[in-house]
Scaffold this motif. Structure first.
Motif, short mmCIF file in Angstrom:
data_model
loop_
_atom_site.label_atom_id
_atom_site.label_comp_id
_atom_site.label_asym_id
_atom_site.label_seq_id
_atom_site.Cartn_x
_atom_site.Cartn_y
_atom_site.Cartn_z
N LEU A 13 0.86 -1.18 0.00
CA LEU A 13 0.00 0.00 0.00
C LEU A 13 0.90 1.24 0.00
CD1 LEU A 13 -3.07 -0.08 -0.02
CD2 LEU A 13 -3.06 0.27 2.45
N VAL A 14 0.52 2.23 -0.82
CA VAL A 14 1.36 3.42 -1.01
C VAL A 14 0.66 4.66 -0.43
CG1 VAL A 14 2.75 4.70 -2.67
CG2 VAL A 14 1.96 2.38 -3.24
N PHE A 15 1.44 5.47 0.27
CA PHE A 15 0.89 6.66 0.94
C PHE A 15 1.48 7.93 0.36
CE2 PHE A 15 -1.48 4.57 4.25
CZ PHE A 15 -0.97 3.29 4.19
N ASN A 16 0.61 8.72 -0.30
CA ASN A 16 1.02 10.04 -0.77
C ASN A 16 1.30 10.94 0.44
OD1 ASN A 16 0.98 9.72 -3.52
ND2 ASN A 16 -1.16 10.35 -3.76
N PRO A 17 1.97 12.08 0.21
CA PRO A 17 2.32 12.94 1.35
C PRO A 17 1.13 13.31 2.25
CG PRO A 17 3.56 13.62 -0.57
CD PRO A 17 2.61 12.55 -1.04
N ALA A 18 -0.08 13.49 1.70
CA ALA A 18 -1.23 13.86 2.53
C ALA A 18 -2.15 12.69 2.85
CB ALA A 18 -2.02 14.97 1.85
N THR A 19 -1.77 11.49 2.48
CA THR A 19 -2.62 10.32 2.74
C THR A 19 -2.35 9.79 4.15
OG1 THR A 19 -2.52 9.74 0.41
CG2 THR A 19 -3.27 8.02 1.92
N PRO A 20 -3.40 9.66 4.98
CA PRO A 20 -3.18 9.24 6.37
C PRO A 20 -2.82 7.76 6.50
CG PRO A 20 -5.53 9.45 5.94
CD PRO A 20 -4.82 9.92 4.69
N LEU A 21 -1.98 7.48 7.51
CA LEU A 21 -1.58 6.09 7.76
C LEU A 21 -2.73 5.27 8.34
CD1 LEU A 21 2.02 6.45 9.23
CD2 LEU A 21 1.36 5.67 6.95
N SER A 22 -3.87 5.91 8.63
CA SER A 22 -5.00 5.16 9.17
C SER A 22 -5.48 4.08 8.20
CB SER A 22 -6.16 6.11 9.52
OG SER A 22 -6.52 6.86 8.39
N TYR A 23 -5.11 4.21 6.94
CA TYR A 23 -5.43 3.12 6.00
C TYR A 23 -4.81 1.79 6.43
CZ TYR A 23 -7.56 6.03 2.33
OH TYR A 23 -8.39 6.84 1.61
N LEU A 24 -3.78 1.89 7.30
CA LEU A 24 -3.13 0.64 7.76
C LEU A 24 -3.95 -0.07 8.84
CD1 LEU A 24 0.61 1.79 8.01
CD2 LEU A 24 -0.40 0.28 6.29
N ASP A 25 -4.93 0.65 9.44
CA ASP A 25 -5.66 0.08 10.57
C ASP A 25 -6.23 -1.31 10.26
OD1 ASP A 25 -5.13 2.39 11.93
OD2 ASP A 25 -7.19 3.17 11.86
N TRP A 26 -6.73 -1.46 9.05
CA TRP A 26 -7.41 -2.71 8.69
C TRP A 26 -6.73 -3.42 7.52
CZ3 TRP A 26 -10.65 -4.22 12.31
CH2 TRP A 26 -11.16 -3.24 13.17
N THR A 27 -5.48 -3.04 7.25
CA THR A 27 -4.78 -3.68 6.13
C THR A 27 -3.41 -4.23 6.50
OG1 THR A 27 -3.80 -1.56 5.46
CG2 THR A 27 -5.85 -2.18 4.38
N LEU A 28 -2.83 -3.75 7.60
CA LEU A 28 -1.43 -4.10 7.88
C LEU A 28 -1.23 -5.60 8.10
CD1 LEU A 28 1.40 -2.95 8.16
CD2 LEU A 28 0.91 -2.42 10.56
N ASP A 29 -2.29 -6.29 8.46
CA ASP A 29 -2.16 -7.75 8.64
C ASP A 29 -2.20 -8.51 7.32
OD1 ASP A 29 -4.85 -6.99 8.32
OD2 ASP A 29 -5.57 -8.79 9.34
N LYS A 30 -2.39 -7.78 6.22
CA LYS A 30 -2.54 -8.47 4.92
C LYS A 30 -1.53 -8.03 3.88
CE LYS A 30 -7.57 -8.96 5.33
NZ LYS A 30 -8.06 -7.92 6.25
N ILE A 31 -0.74 -7.01 4.18
CA ILE A 31 0.20 -6.50 3.16
C ILE A 31 1.65 -6.82 3.56
CG2 ILE A 31 -1.34 -4.69 2.35
CD1 ILE A 31 0.18 -2.68 4.05
N ASP A 32 2.53 -6.77 2.56
CA ASP A 32 3.96 -7.08 2.78
C ASP A 32 4.84 -5.86 2.58
OD1 ASP A 32 3.35 -9.74 3.26
OD2 ASP A 32 3.58 -10.32 1.17
N LEU A 33 4.24 -4.75 2.17
CA LEU A 33 5.01 -3.54 1.88
C LEU A 33 4.19 -2.30 2.22
CD1 LEU A 33 7.44 -2.10 0.27
CD2 LEU A 33 5.89 -2.16 -1.67
N VAL A 34 4.83 -1.37 2.93
CA VAL A 34 4.28 -0.03 3.10
C VAL A 34 5.23 0.91 2.39
CG1 VAL A 34 3.74 1.81 4.75
CG2 VAL A 34 3.19 -0.57 5.33
N LEU A 35 4.69 1.66 1.43
CA LEU A 35 5.53 2.57 0.65
C LEU A 35 5.12 4.01 0.96
CD1 LEU A 35 7.44 3.50 -1.57
CD2 LEU A 35 5.87 2.60 -3.27
#
Ligand code: ZN
Length: 197
Positions: A90-112
């Motif tokens: 999952l990729v985060f633009n400068p203004a995109t909040p990390l809250s997107y990780l709340d329900w995804t971090l257990d399923k992804i292998d990369l945070v960009l």
């Protein structure tokens, strides 16, 4: 690039819709695949995402990452990437909040973490990205999962150590290397900076 010392191939896909530029698609990924053993890390800056995922998987991508704003069903897209045999990111633009990780971090292998607004090479590193990296590092460590923390945009020899100290373990460099006369010397200089940490 791999001959010059890079560990992975970061492949930027832009569509002149989600971002204001146009680059390459699965055919170029397919052409690169036989040339290297290195993982191909496909960064999709496109909308919609899902239709093209199987094409990149077939073209030899190892990692496929996308921007949450570009998919109306983020969880489904993550599953689609996994079902196609690739590692989702999952990729985060400068203004995109990390809250997107709340329900995804257990399923992804990369945070960009994007340290520029995507669309063009050669931009300056946005300093706020360091705080975001630190916060993402905390979340990843707390998850106990083996998730890569990657940073993309404005990475250079003179800031790479600060970026790594903030928690990044995967560093994308484009113009800093391609704009230099000697790819290997630049990558060696980056590794030397990292070894001082
Ligand atoms: Zn990228």
């Amino acid at each position: 690039m791999v001959a010059a010392g890079a560990d992975i191939v970061h492949f930027d896909v832009m569509d002149n819709h989600f971002v204001p530029n146009l680059t390459v698609g699965p055919l170029v990924c397919e052409a690169i695949r036989p040339l290297t053993e290195a993982p191909i890390d496909v960064h999709l800056m496109i909308e919609p995402v899902d239709r093209i995922v199987p094409d990149f998987a077939k073209a030899g991508a190892n990692i496929i990452s996308f921007h949450p704003e570009a998919s109306p069903h983020i969880d489904r897209t993550i599953g689609l990437i996994r079902d196609n045999g690739c590692r989702p990111g999952l990729v985060f633009n400068p203004a995109t909040p990390l809250s997107y990780l709340d329900w995804t971090l257990d399923k992804i292998d990369l945070v960009l973490i994007m340290s520029v607004n995507p669309g063009f090479g050669g931009q300056q590193f946005i300093p706020g990205a360091l705080d975001k990296l630190r916060e993402a590092r905390k979340r990843i460590d707390a998850s106990g999962r083996d998730v890569w923390l990657e940073v993309d945009g404005g990475v250079k020899v003179d800031n790479i150590a600060d970026i790594a100290k903030a928690g990044a373990d995967t560093l994308v460099a484009g113009s800093a290397i391609f704009g230099s006369g000697d790819y290997k010397a630049t990558i060696d200089a980056m590794r030397a900076e990292l070894s001082k940490i």
